[in-house]
Structures are given as C-alpha cells and as structure tokens.
Design a protein around this motif. Sequence first.
Motif, mmCIF file in Angstrom:
data_model
loop_
_atom_site.group_PDB
_atom_site.id
_atom_site.type_symbol
_atom_site.label_atom_id
_atom_site.label_comp_id
_atom_site.label_asym_id
_atom_site.label_seq_id
_atom_site.Cartn_x
_atom_site.Cartn_y
_atom_site.Cartn_z
ATOM 1 N N UNK A 47 0.810 -1.226 0.000
ATOM 2 C CA UNK A 47 0.000 0.000 0.000
ATOM 3 C C UNK A 47 0.847 1.283 0.000
ATOM 4 N N UNK A 48 2.168 1.142 -0.148
ATOM 5 C CA UNK A 48 3.019 2.326 -0.373
ATOM 6 C C UNK A 48 2.971 2.773 -1.838
ATOM 7 N N UNK A 49 2.485 1.899 -2.718
ATOM 8 C CA UNK A 49 2.564 2.211 -4.152
ATOM 9 C C UNK A 49 1.824 3.505 -4.500
ATOM 10 N N UNK A 50 0.568 3.615 -4.075
ATOM 11 C CA UNK A 50 -0.212 4.801 -4.472
ATOM 12 C C UNK A 50 0.401 6.104 -3.934
ATOM 13 N N UNK A 51 0.730 6.190 -2.630
ATOM 14 C CA UNK A 51 1.322 7.453 -2.170
ATOM 15 C C UNK A 51 2.699 7.741 -2.772
ATOM 16 N N UNK A 52 3.499 6.680 -3.030
ATOM 17 C CA UNK A 52 4.817 6.940 -3.635
ATOM 18 C C UNK A 52 4.642 7.374 -5.082
ATOM 19 N N UNK A 53 3.640 6.813 -5.776
ATOM 20 C CA UNK A 53 3.382 7.238 -7.158
ATOM 21 C C UNK A 53 2.947 8.706 -7.193
ATOM 22 N N UNK A 54 2.157 9.134 -6.211
ATOM 23 C CA UNK A 54 1.759 10.552 -6.149
ATOM 24 C C UNK A 54 3.000 11.448 -5.992
ATOM 25 N N UNK A 55 3.924 11.011 -5.151
ATOM 26 C CA UNK A 55 5.159 11.787 -4.933
ATOM 27 C C UNK A 55 5.961 11.865 -6.237
ATOM 28 N N UNK A 56 6.080 10.718 -6.924
ATOM 29 C CA UNK A 56 6.864 10.661 -8.166
ATOM 30 C C UNK A 56 6.197 11.399 -9.328
#
Length: 178
Positions: A17-26
């Motif tokens: 579940x880190x994928x969505x927030x890390x994708x927002x950052x990237x």
Amino acid sequence: MTEIRTPRLLLRRWHDDDLAPMADINADPQVMRWIDDGSVRDLDDTAEAIERWEEEWDEEGFGLFAVELLASGELAGFTGLSVPDFLPELGPAAVAISWRLGSQFWGQGYGAEAAQATLEFALQDRGLDRVISISRVGDDASENVIRKLGMVLERETTHPVYGFPLRVHTIDLTEYQA
Ligand SMILES: CC(C)(COP(=O)(O)OP(=O)(O)OC[C@H]1O[C@@H](n2cnc3c(N)ncnc32)[C@H](O)[C@@H]1OP(=O)(O)O)[C@@H](O)C(=O)NCCC(=O)NCCS
C-alpha cells in the motif's frame, strides 16, 4: 526485518500500500525537479522502482527505506542507500545516500531526520567505510541536508547522460564520529 525509529519517523521496508502514495510523490514535478532530467514517473514506473528497491535490499543488505510518519502512518517518501551505477568514475564500492519526500512534508526537518538515521545505519550498523551523496548543482534543499549530515565536498563532475553539473559529497566513519 530492518526498521529504524527516529523521534518522528519509521524507516522500513516497502509495503504494497506504499505504491499509491509513492506514485503521487513521483508524479509531482516540484519533487522531481532535481532528479535525473526532471521528468515525472507514473504508477507503473513507481511499481517497478519499488520492486527494484526491494531486490536491492535482498542483494546488498541495504537499500531505500520507506519513510513513514509515526504520528499519522502516512508515507512521506524515502531515504536510503544505493549503488550509483550511473556514475562509474566513483568506482564499484561507492554507496550513495539519497532522499525524496512529498512536497507536503518539506520544511519540517523530516529530510534531515531520516537522512541522519540512514547515515548511522550505513556507517555503524552496516559497517560501510564511507557514504557519498550526489546532488545537482542548484538543489539547495539537498545541499542543506548534506551540510547538516557533516558531509564534505569531494568533487564536482558532470552527469554522464544529461550533462548537467553534479556535486559529490562524502563522509566516513571517523568524520561522522568527530
Ligand atoms: C531534499 C528534501 C528531502 C529536504 O527535505 P526537508 O525535510 O524539507 O529538509 P530538512 O530536513 O533540511 O528541513 C528543512 C527545514 O525544515 C525546518 N524545520 C521545521 N521544523 C523542523 C524540525 N522539527 N526539525 C528540524 N527542522 C525543522 C527547518 O527550517 C529546516 O531548514 P533549516 O535546517 O535550514 O533550518 C526535500 O526537499 C525533497 O524531497 N526534495 C525533492 C527530492 C530531491 O530533490 N531529492 C534529491 C535528489 S538526489
């Protein structure tokens, strides 16, 4: 399981579940301004990157930590260690520290807090001889963190692909403990 707690942060391996927030950052051009050519990354790029970062942990015994805020459980971004393959002049033994936080988390000292814990992990826990950082000239926020870590300028060079100027800072265990 490799985890580090600082006063405000949990540095840990990556969860699904880190994928969505890390994708927002990237996907934020402000965050990516000083990284490679400044282009943003999408969800697929981020999924591949997280997979690669987890493989690096398994292969090297160090890697990029997911940085979570203890108070809220939010993913703030990463700090960690990687082998800077893109700059062969540094030699095969070089290990670089780097960081990337979502812009809503800037200006609260989280970058330096996470980086300090990562440096201690590298030099004391993992027993690395030295850690470098590679920053683009103009990335003042990163230089501010680098200065707070006590790293010293080793050389200026040029990005082999993009051609822009880079600064390489370094610190070893003796300097770290001084
Ligand atoms: C570089 C980056 C990680 C810095 O993050 P940051 O958390 O804002 O950086 P710092 O930890 O230095 O904190 C910045 C400021 O927060 C302020 N601050 C607020 N509350 C604080 C607290 N409790 N403790 C410490 N500082 C605090 C301070 O003013 C500090 O600046 P100062 O040291 O000059 O006084 C962030 O800008 C980033 O992710 N940038 C984009 C990614 C990037 O460019 N990565 C580098 C590519 S190699």
